[in-house]
Design a protein around this motif. Structure first.
Motif, PDB file in Angstrom:
ATOM      1  N   ILE A   1       0.398  -1.515  -0.164  1.00  0.00           N
ATOM      2  CA  ILE A   1       0.397   0.160   0.171  1.00  0.00           C
ATOM      3  C   ILE A   1       1.175   1.412  -0.046  1.00  0.00           C
ATOM      4  N   GLN A   2       2.341   0.904  -0.030  1.00  0.00           N
ATOM      5  CA  GLN A   2       3.246   2.115   0.665  1.00  0.00           C
ATOM      6  C   GLN A   2       2.847   2.854  -1.414  1.00  0.00           C
ATOM      7  N   ALA A   3       2.711   2.308  -2.152  1.00  0.00           N
ATOM      8  CA  ALA A   3       2.299   2.574  -3.627  1.00  0.00           C
ATOM      9  C   ALA A   3       1.333   3.554  -3.664  1.00  0.00           C
ATOM     10  N   LEU A   4       0.466   3.486  -2.694  1.00  0.00           N
ATOM     11  CA  LEU A   4      -0.434   4.910  -2.226  1.00  0.00           C
ATOM     12  C   LEU A   4      -0.718   5.668  -1.428  1.00  0.00           C
ATOM     13  N   VAL A   5       0.830   5.518  -1.061  1.00  0.00           N
ATOM     14  CA  VAL A   5       0.470   6.376  -0.246  1.00  0.00           C
ATOM     15  C   VAL A   5       2.274   7.555  -0.062  1.00  0.00           C
ATOM     16  N   PRO A   6       2.240   8.493  -0.599  1.00  0.00           N
ATOM     17  CA  PRO A   6       3.363   9.545  -0.181  1.00  0.00           C
ATOM     18  C   PRO A   6       3.398   9.835   1.644  1.00  0.00           C
ATOM     19  N   GLY A   7       4.980   8.694   1.336  1.00  0.00           N
ATOM     20  CA  GLY A   7       5.699   9.434   3.076  1.00  0.00           C
ATOM     21  C   GLY A   7       5.716   7.768   3.738  1.00  0.00           C
ATOM     22  N   LEU A   8       4.755   7.141   2.974  1.00  0.00           N
ATOM     23  CA  LEU A   8       4.949   5.343   3.463  1.00  0.00           C
ATOM     24  C   LEU A   8       5.850   5.103   3.019  1.00  0.00           C
ATOM     25  N   SER A   9       6.807   4.669   4.341  1.00  0.00           N
ATOM     26  CA  SER A   9       6.996   3.241   3.776  1.00  0.00           C
ATOM     27  C   SER A   9       7.316   1.736   4.656  1.00  0.00           C
ATOM     28  N   MET A  10       7.634   0.802   4.446  1.00  0.00           N
ATOM     29  CA  MET A  10       7.368  -0.082   4.801  1.00  0.00           C
ATOM     30  C   MET A  10       7.954  -1.895   4.442  1.00  0.00           C
ATOM     31  N   ALA A  11       8.777  -2.313   5.246  1.00  0.00           N
ATOM     32  CA  ALA A  11       9.612  -3.090   4.872  1.00  0.00           C
ATOM     33  C   ALA A  11       9.230  -4.055   5.708  1.00  0.00           C
ATOM     34  N   ASN A  12       9.155  -5.650   5.269  1.00  0.00           N
ATOM     35  CA  ASN A  12       9.458  -6.682   6.282  1.00  0.00           C
ATOM     36  C   ASN A  12      11.242  -7.082   6.591  1.00  0.00           C
ATOM     37  N   GLN A  13      11.553  -7.539   7.830  1.00  0.00           N
ATOM     38  CA  GLN A  13      12.569  -8.037   8.268  1.00  0.00           C
ATOM     39  C   GLN A  13      12.592  -8.946   9.364  1.00  0.00           C
ATOM     40  N   GLU A  14      12.456  -9.860   8.724  1.00  0.00           N
ATOM     41  CA  GLU A  14      12.793 -11.494  10.035  1.00  0.00           C
ATOM     42  C   GLU A  14      11.236 -11.816  10.502  1.00  0.00           C
ATOM     43  N   GLY A  15      10.051 -11.162   9.381  1.00  0.00           N
ATOM     44  CA  GLY A  15       8.670 -11.430  10.049  1.00  0.00           C
ATOM     45  C   GLY A  15       7.932  -9.985  10.861  1.00  0.00           C
ATOM     46  N   ASN A  16       9.143  -8.893  11.061  1.00  0.00           N
ATOM     47  CA  ASN A  16       9.047  -7.895  11.457  1.00  0.00           C
ATOM     48  C   ASN A  16       8.281  -6.780  10.726  1.00  0.00           C
ATOM     49  N   LEU A  17       7.348  -6.120  10.445  1.00  0.00           N
ATOM     50  CA  LEU A  17       7.172  -4.988   9.569  1.00  0.00           C
ATOM     51  C   LEU A  17       7.028  -4.062  10.293  1.00  0.00           C
ATOM     52  N   GLU A  18       8.200  -2.974   9.697  1.00  0.00           N
ATOM     53  CA  GLU A  18       9.071  -2.043   9.705  1.00  0.00           C
ATOM     54  C   GLU A  18       7.998  -0.387   8.814  1.00  0.00           C
ATOM     55  N   ILE A  19       7.505   0.077   9.748  1.00  0.00           N
ATOM     56  CA  ILE A  19       6.760   1.053   9.447  1.00  0.00           C
ATOM     57  C   ILE A  19       7.435   2.745   9.387  1.00  0.00           C
ATOM     58  N   PHE A  20       7.895   2.845   8.470  1.00  0.00           N
ATOM     59  CA  PHE A  20       7.931   4.643   8.559  1.00  0.00           C
ATOM     60  C   PHE A  20       7.099   5.533   7.541  1.00  0.00           C
ATOM     61  N   ILE A  21       6.732   6.351   8.554  1.00  0.00           N
ATOM     62  CA  ILE A  21       5.737   7.772   8.242  1.00  0.00           C
ATOM     63  C   ILE A  21       6.785   8.166   7.551  1.00  0.00           C
ATOM     64  N   ARG A  22       7.104  10.342   6.989  1.00  0.00           N
ATOM     65  CA  ARG A  22       7.613  10.746   6.291  1.00  0.00           C
ATOM     66  C   ARG A  22       9.110  11.064   7.057  1.00  0.00           C
ATOM     67  N   GLY A  23       9.807   9.671   7.103  1.00  0.00           N
ATOM     68  CA  GLY A  23      11.282   9.230   7.480  1.00  0.00           C
ATOM     69  C   GLY A  23      11.202   9.022   8.835  1.00  0.00           C
ATOM     70  N   VAL A  24      10.016   9.287   9.346  1.00  0.00           N
ATOM     71  CA  VAL A  24      10.419   8.268  11.256  1.00  0.00           C
ATOM     72  C   VAL A  24       9.554   7.495  11.239  1.00  0.00           C
ATOM     73  N   GLY A  25      10.401   7.148  12.412  1.00  0.00           N
ATOM     74  CA  GLY A  25      10.018   4.681  12.310  1.00  0.00           C
ATOM     75  C   GLY A  25      10.923   4.526  13.442  1.00  0.00           C
TER      76      GLY A  25
END
Length: 881
Positions: free
Chosen positions: A87-111
């Motif tokens: 869904i980050q493709a639809l939301v400017p400023g949203l970054s989501m990554a999956n490391q070892e099953g943990n979903l890391e969410i950053f919004i506007r560079g903060v996370g």
């Protein structure tokens, strides 16, 4: 012009633009739709998008802040429904990554990337408003949903815990009290994608209803095994299923009882990463290679994760006030064995098995890997009182309590290790608590002017007990290259099944050997540690093993007299206790019925914690909560264009980010005779301060012929103002593992692209046999850094005085961390039959097949990339009844 002057000039320019927008647009928005005109997709008014961002249902265009809502229909049409992070493709400023099953969410560079028991997320995930402390398995909740709400900026007063960057809230479909119905869905796509989904809604007499839903999806990995052990499956194979049951009891317009239970199960081969360190050292940039061709060898990746929970919401409207009670429970049991690899493939790389004739080959018979275990049981209770919506002062007040118990295990093994065979952190008791009291309100000064304010006081406590540190063995014979086999097929760590976690009085060789053996639940078929130290706990001698796979005739038996168990994990205990206050003040001004001008100052915190326990006094026992104070001014406008209602929204923001946590590297052990450092540990320190500011624009334009265009743009600038840490990239083992100090000031925050732009074109047309609709999404994201180092040179030093040994560029040293600008394209098309029962859809996700690094894990000799989904496409058939 100084940085401060630039910021003031930017603020004035933003304010002037917003005032101009707010006063200019309403003049064109005075035409009123014809009375009684039906609001279809071709209507002259936009359908209201209802959100619960402020804990009340309201029209998104009336919300004084920046938020986006993604509907279930849009995610399904664009092929996003099987992978939440897309869904980050639809939301400017949203970054989501999956490391070892943990979903890391950053919004506007903060996370936050601290996903161990020491830390917490920096952007708060929720399901139906219930906070989720461990964002593992969120993809297993992404079915039969109503929408996803993403709120940008700190939400300390209303959402509270760890909403430093904002919130992501998954809203599921609620039971319908009146209509019996549901759907059955089947889908298939590339990478042998097979999936299905269903929902059934059953009214119970008009005052209650039950809704049951479930899903299953299987998909092959996007990675390829480029090694010689072709029997190993690559990481990333998906095997997921889940189910949910919801109940709604609503006998009148005063009482409402909602309850839900859900369960998700994830299997497969684990979440993959691509190691680019060796390729970069060989002179290749990651963007010039196929990051999905991995040289797998040794351990097979496996994943076994179960995530289930229950929640309830009880509300009663007394008239002047409404009372609401929310409770939720979530249980996570996550276990993963990392697929072991020798990194990615590059041209002319030698991947033949290592042998005397080919010493530079790959040692395929090597089972060094990592084992992960996270168990979490969390409870949340919240009691809220709120006023009626038709009063001049609308207020909400309440109490919140959160409690989480965790059991955490991590074991990193070095098969064929010489002098060192593993690192273990096992915590049988980890507890976190948070209690808060809050109040928030909006006061109508006039019919057009409203003032807003909120306050929240929070107390946080954390504690843990367990063990953490190295398994260290000194067992080589003279001239031997290897000493111990550990982790071969059949190996299983003990973790919580250890009989003892007290190491405070363990000092003898016998006790240390016993303790290490107790950490093994099952030995691997080729392991040698039992033969080597199995007799030591009972006072026996070290056993010497001379086998071809650990050195053969180069191992001299019997061992020399200095062989030893040289280290076991240390006792770990920690406590932290903090309190803080979040607040917000702001205003809303209706320039007209179709134009809102607002300003807001708000704060948010991310919970503090504690560091691993070691002797050195310079390691802080705790780290404080991080905090942000955000300033935002914005305008939301509806206007008439081509006899149709469209919108244009704009906001400018500035974040003051303080007490920012950066990970540092600290010495935890030294050689008593030479003073040379012999052990290190990562430490969390509040040494950072940053600023983030930018402008965000959003518009929905409607055209004749049922055509709609959504435009979103974000310009973002970030700068680290303070932050000196040990550069983990520079660890010089030739000089005892010493590192240089790097000043991060002037660097950008990771994952903070300067420009993000999304354009989504949608069209609906009526045909003789049904309704055809399609949409096309193009998302541009400018280049960004993956770590705080920003591709800076790596300085290697040779002593504690900081004497420079040599300097390498980040790329040459193996640590490129810049992701190039990329554009991704998604598309979907669907046909619904005239009776509305049948629908067929085709979707394509990442049609340009761009490989994009969404996160990097960097350390000494480590540079692992976690990637986006590659191109995927497929067909879906849905029957609605």
């Amino acid at each position: 012009m100084t940085s401060q002057c630039r910021q003031h000039a930017l603020a004035r320019a933003i304010f002037a633009a917003l005032i101009t927008t707010a006063t200019a647009l309403p003049a064109a928005a005075q035409s009123v739709p014809e009375e009684g005109k039906t609001e279809t997709r071709d209507a002259s008014t936009l359908d209201a998008v209802i959100v619960t961002v402020e804990r009340r249902e309201q029209d998104l265009q009336k919300y004084a802040g920046t938020a986006q809502v993604i509907s279930a229909e849009d995610t399904r049409a664009l092929g996003i429904n099987n992978e939440l992070r897309n869904i980050q493709a639809l939301v400017p400023g949203l970054s989501m990554a999956n490391q070892e099953g943990n979903l890391e969410i950053f919004i506007r560079g903060v996370g936050s990337s601290n996903n161990t028991e020491l830390g917490d997320p920096g952007a708060a995930p929720h399901i139906n408003g219930a906070y989720i402390p461990r964002p593992r398995g969120l993809g297993g909740m992404f079915y039969d949903i109503e929408r996803v709400e993403i709120n940008k900026g700190p939400q300390g007063t209303l959402r509270g815990r760890n909403a430093l960057a904002g919130t992501l809230n998954i809203i599921t479909k609620r039971p319908d009290l009146e209509a019996f119905g549901g759907y059955v869905q089947a889908e298939a796509g590339n990478r042998d994608h097979r999936g299905g989904e269903f929902a059934l809604n059953m009214p119970l007499g008009g005052w209650a209803a039950i809704r049951v839903a479930g899903y299953q999806v299987e998909k092959d990995s996007s990675f390829e095994n480029a090694g010689r052990m072709q029997e190993l499956d690559p990481a990333g194979i998906q095997d997921e299923h889940g189910a949910r049951v919801s109940f709604l009891y609503q006998p009148d317009d005063k009482l409402s009882v909602f309850a839900m239970a859900d369960m998700g199960k994830e299997g497969g081969t684990g979440y993959p990463g691509a190691t680019v360190y060796t390729a970069a050292k060989a002179g290749y940039l990651p963007e010039d290679l196929d990051l999905r061709k991995i040289v797998y060898r040794g351990a097979q990746g496996t994943l076994d994760s179960t995530n289930w929970g229950a929640q309830t919401n009880v509300s009663y409207d007394f008239g002047p006030v409404a009372l609401e009670y929310n409770a939720s429970y979530r249980d996570v049991d996550y276990r993963q064995t990392n697929a072991q690899s020798e990194g990615i493939l590059w041209p002319d790389r030698n991947i033949e098995p290592v042998s005397p004739a080919n010493p530079g080959g790959v040692d395929y018979d090597n089972y060094s890997t990592q084992y992960w275990m996270t168990q979490s049981q969390s409870y949340i209770h919240e009691l809220r009182l709120s006023s009626a919506d038709d009063t001049r002062l609308r207020w909400t007040t309440g109490l919140f309590h959160f409690n989480e118990d965790q059991q955490v295990g991590y074991l990193s093994l070095v098969d064929k290790g010489r002098w060192y065979s593993g690192t273990e952190f096992t915590m049988p008791k980890v507890n976190g608590r948070s209690s808060a009291a809050f109040a928030d309100g909006t006061f109508d000064v006039t019919e057009r002017l409203r003032l807003k304010g909120g306050l929240r006081y929070t107390q946080e406590e954390k504690s843990r007990y367990g063990i953490g540190g190295n398994w260290a063995l000194g067992l080589p014979g003279e001239g031997g290259d290897f000493s111990t086999r550990l982790g071969t097929p059949g190996f299983e760590p003990a973790f919580m099944k250890r009989p003892n976690f007290d190491v405070s009085n363990i000092t003898s060789q016998a006790e240390m050997a016993r303790f290490l053996l107790q950490g093994i639940l099952a030995h691997g078929r080729n392991d040698t540690i039992q033969q080597q130290i199995g007799d030591v706990p009972n006072g026996g001698a070290f056993g010497c093993v001379d086998r071809p796979d650990i050195g053969g005739d180069t191992v001299d038996c019997p061992y020399q007299s200095w062989v030893q168990v040289s280290g076991i994990p240390a006792q770990q205990f920690g406590k932290s206790k903090f309190n803080f206050t979040d607040w917000r003040v702001g205003f809303e001004f209706d320039v007209s019925d179709d134009s809102l001008l607002y300003g807001l100052i708000s704060s948010g915190h991310k919970a503090g914690g504690f560091n691993d326990t070691f002797d050195p006094k310079e390691i802080p026992e705790t780290f404080k909560p991080e905090s942000i104070v955000a300033y935002e001014i914005g305008s939301k406008n509806s206007f008439q264009m081509l006899d149709r209602t469209s919108t244009f929204n704009a906001s400018g923001f500035y974040y003051d980010y303080s007490d920012q946590v950066f990970q540092d590297l600290a010495v935890i052990a030294t050689n008593p005779s030479t003073g040379e450092a012999t052990g290190y540990s990562l430490v969390n320190r509040n040494v950072g301060k940053s600023v983030v500011y930018g402008v965000e624009l959003e518009s929905v334009l409607r055209f004749p012929g049922n055509v709609m265009l959504n435009l979103n743009a974000l310009w973002l600038d970030s700068e680290i103002k303070e932050g000196k840490v040990a550069d983990v990239r520079s660890q010089n083992y030739g000089a005892g593992g010493i590192t240089s100090i790097i000043d991060l000031s002037g660097n950008e925050l990771p994952l903070a692209s300067k420009l993000t732009f999304n354009a989504r074109l949608q069209h609906t047309m009526e045909l003789p046999f049904g309704t055809l609709d399609w949409q096309l999404l193009a998302s541009y994201r400018s280049a960004y850094y993956l770590t705080q180092y920003n591709n800076r040179d790596v300085v290697f030093i040779s002593d504690t005085a900081g004497t420079v040994d040599y300097i390498e560029g980040a790329v040459e040293a193996g640590f490129p961390d810049r992701q190039r600008a990329r554009t991704t394209v998604n598309a979907g098309i669907g046909l619904t039959t005239l009776d509305g029962h049948w629908r067929v859809e085709a979707w394509g996700n990442n049609l340009l097949d761009n490989d994009i690094s969404q996160k990097a894990l960097v350390g000494s000799g480590i540079n692992v990339r976690f990637l986006n989904d590659p191109r995927s496409y497929g067909l879906r058939l849905r029957y609605q009844f």
